[in-house]
Design a protein around this motif. Structure first.
Motif, PDB file in Angstrom:
ATOM      1  N   GLY A   1      -5.366  -1.498   2.121  1.00 62.79           N
ATOM      2  CA  GLY A   1      -5.611  -0.254   1.405  1.00 62.79           C
ATOM      3  C   GLY A   1      -4.364   0.456   0.928  1.00 62.79           C
TER       4      GLY A   1
ATOM      5  N   TRP B   1      -4.168   0.450  -2.696  1.00 64.69           N
ATOM      6  CA  TRP B   1      -5.259   1.083  -3.438  1.00 64.69           C
ATOM      7  C   TRP B   1      -5.066   2.582  -3.628  1.00 64.69           C
ATOM      8  CZ3 TRP B   1      -9.322  -1.208   0.440  1.00 64.69           C
ATOM      9  CH2 TRP B   1      -9.263  -2.605   0.387  1.00 64.69           C
TER      10      TRP B   1
ATOM     11  N   VAL C   1      -8.307   6.944  -1.258  1.00 65.63           N
ATOM     12  CA  VAL C   1      -8.702   6.196  -2.459  1.00 65.63           C
ATOM     13  C   VAL C   1      -9.402   7.111  -3.463  1.00 65.63           C
ATOM     14  CG1 VAL C   1     -10.236   4.393  -3.324  1.00 65.63           C
ATOM     15  CG2 VAL C   1      -8.839   3.963  -1.299  1.00 65.63           C
TER      16      VAL C   1
END
Length: 234
Positions: free
Chosen positions: A32, A35, A225
């Motif tokens: 992540g 992201w 995100v």
């Protein structure tokens, strides 16, 4: 030699669930990092480290359980003493993306979160009077909740323009309120109710990891995100 579980050994199974879940969460959080915007990477990384610490803790505790059907309390507290302060700091830096937070608040959160775990350990290990240790640990936890609900962090989130940050902070501090309540409850049961950990408390702690380490980290990643996407559209 590989240990073989008995079908009815729920405690060993719960350790494996926690172990594999924490491993999956760590990988997801590390992936992540790519992201989210740069300013969100630190809180996500801190949650990944907290989950990684949990992997080592659960692995050692599972070996201890299989070796003698008992897990000394030190196994739990070693992991909490690292992962819980890391998660508190993840919240600090998450909120810090929306406004300025002082260095004084940073150090207060670090010191209080470490002492919260350490004092409870002293009580359960009989290095300190259990009642006194329980009460002091409870005060430290309530102090953290006060900072999250009524302090500068709450002011910054309320004043932010990001809807996802406000929603994420709401759920994250709810985890710290509800999920972390199992630790003083477990402390109370062992110290005052005279309940010995025959494996049931370890099962409760392991399933609590699903909320307190895994869901917490995923909530931080989701917030990062969505907030990154929100900023890119602005």
């Amino acid at each position: 030699m590989m240990a073989v579980y008995q079908t009815s050994d729920l405690t060993a199974a719960s350790y494996s669930v926690a172990l594999f879940g924490l491993a999956a969460t760590t990988v997801l959080l590390l992936l992540g990092q790519a992201w989210v915007d740069r300013k969100w990477r630190l809180p996500v990384a801190l949650c990944a480290i907290a989950a990684l610490v949990g992997i080592g803790t659960v692995y050692e505790a599972r070996d201890a359980w299989l070796a003698g059907n008992g897990v000394p309390v030190v196994y739990h507290y070693v992991g909490w003493s690292v992962s819980m302060p890391l998660q508190v700091l993840a919240l600090f830096f998450l909120v810090g993306t929306a406004g300025k937070l002082s260095a004084g608040l940073f150090w207060r959160l670090v010191v209080v979160s470490v002492l919260m775990v350490f004092v409870r350990y002293l009580g359960e290990a009989q290095f300190m009077h259990p009642t006194l240790a329980f009460l002091i640990g409870l005060v430290f936890w309530l102090y953290l909740l006060g900072e999250f609900y009524f302090g500068r962090m709450d002011d910054v989130v309320r004043g932010s323009t990001g809807d996802y940050l406000r929603r994420g902070f709401f759920w994250l501090r709810l985890i710290v309120t509800v999920g972390w309540a199992i630790y003083p409850l477990g402390n109370f049961l062992t110290a005052f109710a005279g309940i010995a950990d025959d494996g049931s408390l370890s099962v409760a702690y392991n399933f609590a990891d699903i909320l307190n380490r895994m869901a917490f980290g995923i909530a931080v990643l989701s917030t990062a995100v969505l907030a990154s996407e929100e900023n890119s559209r602005a």
